[in-house]
Design a protein around this motif. Structure first.
Motif, mmCIF file in Angstrom:
data_model
loop_
_atom_site.group_PDB
_atom_site.id
_atom_site.type_symbol
_atom_site.label_atom_id
_atom_site.label_comp_id
_atom_site.label_asym_id
_atom_site.label_seq_id
_atom_site.Cartn_x
_atom_site.Cartn_y
_atom_site.Cartn_z
ATOM 1 N N VAL A 134 0.835 -1.207 0.000
ATOM 2 C CA VAL A 134 0.000 0.000 0.000
ATOM 3 C C VAL A 134 0.872 1.259 0.000
ATOM 4 C CG1 VAL A 134 -1.729 1.305 1.303
ATOM 5 C CG2 VAL A 134 -1.832 -1.191 1.252
ATOM 6 N N GLY A 135 0.653 2.105 -0.996
ATOM 7 C CA GLY A 135 1.289 3.423 -1.021
ATOM 8 C C GLY A 135 2.804 3.409 -1.109
ATOM 9 N N SER A 136 3.410 2.316 -1.590
ATOM 10 C CA SER A 136 4.880 2.267 -1.631
ATOM 11 C C SER A 136 5.431 3.243 -2.677
ATOM 12 C CB SER A 136 5.361 0.848 -1.916
ATOM 13 O OG SER A 136 4.719 0.322 -3.045
ATOM 14 N N THR A 137 6.631 3.757 -2.394
ATOM 15 C CA THR A 137 7.266 4.697 -3.313
ATOM 16 C C THR A 137 8.604 4.134 -3.784
ATOM 17 O OG1 THR A 137 8.257 5.864 -1.448
ATOM 18 C CG2 THR A 137 6.187 6.736 -2.286
ATOM 19 N N GLY A 138 9.013 4.541 -4.999
ATOM 20 C CA GLY A 138 10.224 4.000 -5.598
ATOM 21 C C GLY A 138 11.443 4.865 -5.343
ATOM 22 N N PHE A 139 12.612 4.375 -5.769
ATOM 23 C CA PHE A 139 13.841 5.136 -5.513
ATOM 24 C C PHE A 139 14.080 6.222 -6.567
ATOM 25 C CE2 PHE A 139 15.502 2.431 -8.773
ATOM 26 C CZ PHE A 139 16.606 3.101 -9.305
ATOM 27 N N VAL A 140 13.402 6.113 -7.724
ATOM 28 C CA VAL A 140 13.607 7.108 -8.782
ATOM 29 C C VAL A 140 12.802 8.365 -8.436
ATOM 30 C CG1 VAL A 140 13.374 7.611 -11.238
ATOM 31 C CG2 VAL A 140 13.857 5.283 -10.491
ATOM 32 N N ARG A 141 13.506 9.451 -8.287
ATOM 33 C CA ARG A 141 12.819 10.718 -7.974
ATOM 34 C C ARG A 141 12.787 11.581 -9.241
ATOM 35 N NH1 ARG A 141 10.283 8.993 -4.793
ATOM 36 N NH2 ARG A 141 10.744 8.577 -2.632
ATOM 37 N N VAL A 142 11.600 11.964 -9.676
ATOM 38 C CA VAL A 142 11.482 12.797 -10.875
ATOM 39 C C VAL A 142 10.638 14.024 -10.566
ATOM 40 C CG1 VAL A 142 11.754 10.938 -12.577
ATOM 41 C CG2 VAL A 142 9.489 11.397 -11.647
ATOM 42 N N ASN A 143 10.931 15.115 -11.268
ATOM 43 C CA ASN A 143 10.051 16.276 -11.148
ATOM 44 C C ASN A 143 8.953 16.175 -12.213
ATOM 45 O OD1 ASN A 143 11.112 17.165 -13.627
ATOM 46 N ND2 ASN A 143 12.726 18.359 -12.617
ATOM 47 N N ARG A 144 8.045 17.124 -12.215
ATOM 48 C CA ARG A 144 6.893 17.052 -13.114
ATOM 49 C C ARG A 144 7.323 16.952 -14.586
ATOM 50 N NH1 ARG A 144 0.920 18.454 -13.044
ATOM 51 N NH2 ARG A 144 0.479 18.293 -15.234
ATOM 52 N N GLN A 145 8.335 17.757 -14.941
ATOM 53 C CA GLN A 145 8.802 17.758 -16.338
ATOM 54 C C GLN A 145 9.376 16.381 -16.713
ATOM 55 O OE1 GLN A 145 11.690 20.822 -16.964
ATOM 56 N NE2 GLN A 145 11.693 20.528 -19.177
ATOM 57 N N GLU A 146 10.147 15.806 -15.799
ATOM 58 C CA GLU A 146 10.729 14.481 -16.068
ATOM 59 C C GLU A 146 9.634 13.416 -16.120
ATOM 60 O OE1 GLU A 146 15.098 14.830 -13.933
ATOM 61 O OE2 GLU A 146 13.297 14.771 -12.680
ATOM 62 N N PHE A 147 8.635 13.556 -15.270
ATOM 63 C CA PHE A 147 7.547 12.571 -15.268
ATOM 64 C C PHE A 147 6.786 12.638 -16.600
ATOM 65 C CE2 PHE A 147 3.413 10.869 -13.371
ATOM 66 C CZ PHE A 147 3.867 9.564 -13.326
ATOM 67 N N GLU A 148 6.676 13.840 -17.155
ATOM 68 C CA GLU A 148 6.036 13.974 -18.466
ATOM 69 C C GLU A 148 6.871 13.286 -19.549
ATOM 70 O OE1 GLU A 148 4.868 17.995 -19.278
ATOM 71 O OE2 GLU A 148 3.361 17.983 -17.655
ATOM 72 N N GLU A 149 8.190 13.316 -19.369
ATOM 73 C CA GLU A 149 9.056 12.581 -20.300
ATOM 74 C C GLU A 149 8.826 11.072 -20.174
ATOM 75 O OE1 GLU A 149 11.599 13.734 -22.705
ATOM 76 O OE2 GLU A 149 9.968 15.179 -22.445
ATOM 77 N N VAL A 150 8.629 10.614 -18.937
ATOM 78 C CA VAL A 150 8.304 9.202 -18.713
ATOM 79 C C VAL A 150 7.008 8.854 -19.454
ATOM 80 C CG1 VAL A 150 7.649 7.474 -16.973
ATOM 81 C CG2 VAL A 150 9.499 9.093 -16.489
ATOM 82 N N MET A 151 6.016 9.743 -19.361
ATOM 83 C CA MET A 151 4.731 9.503 -20.035
ATOM 84 C C MET A 151 4.916 9.398 -21.551
ATOM 85 S SD MET A 151 2.206 12.223 -18.199
ATOM 86 C CE MET A 151 2.532 12.765 -16.539
ATOM 87 N N ARG A 152 5.793 10.239 -22.093
ATOM 88 C CA ARG A 152 5.992 10.246 -23.553
ATOM 89 C C ARG A 152 6.876 9.101 -24.013
ATOM 90 N NH1 ARG A 152 7.163 15.704 -22.721
ATOM 91 N NH2 ARG A 152 5.407 17.055 -23.179
ATOM 92 N N LYS A 153 7.906 8.790 -23.230
ATOM 93 C CA LYS A 153 8.944 7.878 -23.732
ATOM 94 C C LYS A 153 8.958 6.495 -23.080
ATOM 95 C CE LYS A 153 11.928 11.665 -25.114
ATOM 96 N NZ LYS A 153 13.085 12.475 -24.741
ATOM 97 N N GLY A 154 8.266 6.313 -21.995
ATOM 98 C CA GLY A 154 8.165 4.989 -21.379
ATOM 99 C C GLY A 154 9.519 4.398 -21.034
ATOM 100 N N ALA A 155 9.719 3.129 -21.457
ATOM 101 C CA ALA A 155 10.955 2.416 -21.116
ATOM 102 C C ALA A 155 12.181 3.080 -21.754
ATOM 103 C CB ALA A 155 10.843 0.964 -21.557
ATOM 104 N N ARG A 156 11.981 3.805 -22.854
ATOM 105 C CA ARG A 156 13.136 4.482 -23.497
ATOM 106 C C ARG A 156 13.755 5.507 -22.552
ATOM 107 N NH1 ARG A 156 10.994 5.609 -29.637
ATOM 108 N NH2 ARG A 156 10.452 3.449 -30.015
ATOM 109 N N TRP A 157 12.901 6.191 -21.793
ATOM 110 C CA TRP A 157 13.389 7.177 -20.821
ATOM 111 C C TRP A 157 14.288 6.463 -19.809
ATOM 112 C CZ3 TRP A 157 13.123 7.643 -15.544
ATOM 113 C CH2 TRP A 157 13.488 8.884 -15.002
#
Lengths: 483, 145
Positions: A135-158
């Motif tokens: 429940v509610g676990s968090t990962g070690f990768v810390r991203v800001n909003r802009q980087e998270f949007e890159e994750v949304m666009r690029k997926g595993a490539r990011w």
């Protein structure tokens, strides 16, 4: 034959059953269920009700389908497949599920049971430490909003660009781990806030990370298995089952609300509120598709970060780089998604909800290494039994929009499973059978006991005999991590 | 303890419950407790932090849906689980809409101390129902696990 429905269900073959359009007002196409007689009789009434509700949706083509692991879901049944004309048809979050791009990933190794058994306890401890669950676990990768949007666009490539994976990983992921058309402007702030800290986490429920053994006697097609990197001889592999976490759940919730409001505008009425939908080409339909692709890419990224952590854990326990242990991805498949794919009719919007893409040989979407074998299909069983590696077939392309089963399917409620066994006892029993379990929640563990699920082997036999997937190997668990 | 009961046969793979209350406020508090108990054993939580939530919705079912969704949202977005809630639900007679003012008491998730249960993905609309049964208010809710 006693079924959990009063509807007429006609036998098409030993593994295919059809509910004709006359069985429910509004059905546009017949419904087809893939099952043996035994599996069909055990299916809950929700399957029949829901697959025929799906058959009523505008623009649906050929059949509303349900796979043999089917059971009641929200809107679509779990195990549901439906394809819609992109011009006349709809897109529905109920045909994708709350956990967008929930999927399976299989990683091979050169290690054997003999290598791993003496180090299994520290390995599972290290995996449990490196891959947060629950429940509610968090990962070690810390991203800001802009980087998270890159994750949304690029997926595993990011992830690979950031060093969380190898370049060759990408060709072994459905859509190379990045679906085009993701648009972060279609994502709510709430969805971002729910997901931004969860990259690299398993979640809970039926999600897991499992260390498994591919034994020589459980390989059904050695030539194909070898081409997939599974050589047997008590080979160790690692399976991951998880999705887009809170981010995807929020995207689904957000757009169900949007579609509920939009339906009257398009003159659409549905038989179940959870089937809320909009024309695929409408602004709402396109917005959901763009947002769903963001969540799908984040799920590919999630499984990629987890893969990185798995390699790190193996590397630290066995004192060798992951490359030296041959820790290549076999494949990564989505089993909750909607995609535009080309079939005999032209382009169709194929919804798979608890169903896996199973493309046959020579499809252009497949990487060269799998053009001859067909697409690897990964199906997870319960944590006590086993899982399967299969390959897609030409027949699936013609019959099921290149789709097959995804797992074993639940048959017992969570509460009943908890009443039947305590998590601590289950953990002890499994340890006696050589399976080490690390779980965040003991009640959650009890809910996932093997007896709460259908026998996956029966489900696999059905799709194999129906010819929509071919079984390659059975994989037996020796270590399991659960939320 | 606010009254609710889990319904086993409604959602095989998930969690369903029926909550009741003498007033809409009681009902909302009972339903919140059911969501909380799906996520965690609240006895293992301390009320070290407080959150205040306000909502307005055109009808009572929409307000309940938003309220329960907030608890799920705060679990992921802020990593908070709650021990208990205080809820005031009122009808705005000027336009028939409903308002909620709630205070939640709980703490940040700590797997070492908290007896965590199932992670709720979403509050669903499947069989979602809020009704007045005689003098009691009753809600049926299905949570996706």
């Amino acid at each position: 034959m006693k079924l959990n429905t009063a509807m007429t269900v006609n036998r098409i073959s030993d593994e295919v059953w059809e509910i004709p359009v006359t069985e429910k007002p509004g059905m546009v196409v017949p419904a087809r269920i893939y099952a043996t007689e035994q599996i069909l009789t055990s299916m809950d009434s929700g399957v029949f009700e829901q697959v025929t509700n799906v058959a009523c949706l505008p623009g649906i083509r050929r059949y509303a389908l349900c796979m043999p692991d089917g059971h009641w879901g929200y809107g679509f049944p779990i195990g549901g497949v439906a394809a819609f004309d992109p011009h006349e048809g709809v897109i529905s979050p109920g045909g994708v599920g709350y956990d967008i791009n929930c999927g399976m990933r299989l990683i091979r190794t050169d290690l054997t049971l003999e290598d791993v058994r003496p180090r299994l306890e520290p390995l599972m401890t290290e995996l449990f430490r490196k891959v947060p669950a629950g429940v509610g676990s968090t990962g070690f990768v810390r991203v800001n909003r802009q980087e998270f949007e890159e994750v949304m666009r690029k997926g595993a490539r990011w992830c690979v660009a950031r060093g969380y994976g190898w370049q060759q990983d990408l060709e072994r992921i459905e859509e190379q781990g990045c679906i085009p058309g993701a648009d972060p402007s279609k994502i709510s702030d709430q969805a971002v806030k729910r997901g931004i800290n969860q990259l690299g986490t398993l979640g809970s429920g039926n999600h897991y990370l499992e260390v498994q053994v591919a034994a020589q006697e459980r390989i059904f097609d050695r030539e194909t298995a070898a081409k997939l990197g599974v050589t047997g001889h008590d080979q160790i592999v690692v399976m991951v089952h998880c999705g887009s976490r809170g981010f995807g759940h929020q995207v689904a919730s957000d757009y169900l609300k949007v579609f509920e409001k939009a339906m009257p505008r398009y003159g659409i009425s549905v038989k179940d509120q959870q089937l809320a939908c909009a024309p695929f080409r409408s602004p709402e339909g396109q917005d959901y598709f763009a947002a769903m692709n963001c969540a799908a890419n984040s799920a590919f990224a999630n499984r990629q970060v987890i893969t990185h952590q798995i390699r790190e854990a193996f590397s630290s326990v066995f004192g060798r780089p992951a490359e030296a242990m041959g820790m290549e991805i076999v494949y990564d498949v989505a089993h909750n998604i909607a995609k535009v794919e080309r079939y005999e009719e032209g382009e169709l919007v194929v919804h798979r909800k608890g169903s896996t893409r199973a493309f046959g040989p020579n499809r252009p979407e497949l990487p060269d290494r799998y053009k001859e074998t067909g697409q690897p299909v990964i199906c997870g069983g319960s944590m006590e039994t086993g899982s399967y590696l299969l390959v897609g077939t030409d027949r699936a392309m013609h019959e099921t929009f290149g789709s097959t089963m995804h797992g074993s399917g639940r048959t017992m409620s969570r509460a009943q499973a908890k009443r039947s066994i305590r998590g601590e006892q289950l953990k002890k029993d499994m340890a006696q059978r050589g399976i080490i379990v690390k779980a965040v929640s003991m009640s959650g563990l009890a809910e996932e006991a093997g007896f709460a699920y259908k026998n996956i082997s029966d489900v696999v036999e059905t799709v194999d005999r129906a010819g929509i997937t071919r079984k390659v190997a059975e994989l037996r668990p020796i270590g399991n991590i659960k939320g | 303890m606010a009254p609710f009961r889990f319904l086993e046969e409604v959602a095989l793979a998930d969690a369903a419950f029926e909550a009741t209350g003498d007033t809409p406020s009681d009902l909302f508090q009972a339903a919140a407790q059911a969501v909380i108990e799906t996520l965690v054993n609240p006895a293992t939580l301390l009320p070290t932090c407080r959150k205040t939530i306000e909502h307005r919705a055109p009808d009572l079912p929409a307000l309940l849906f938003d309220w329960l969704s907030d608890i799920v949202y705060l679990k992921d977005a802020e990593g908070l689980l709650f021990k208990d809630t205080t809820v005031v639900v009122q009808c705005d007679r000027s336009d028939g809409s409903w308002t909620l003012h709630a205070t939640l008491a709980g703490e940040p998730i700590d797997p070492a101390r908290h007896e965590l249960r199932a992670d709720v993905k979403a509050v669903t609309k499947h069989l979602f129902d809020v009704r007045q049964d005689g003098r009691r208010w009753v809600a049926r809710v299905v949570l996706d696990i």
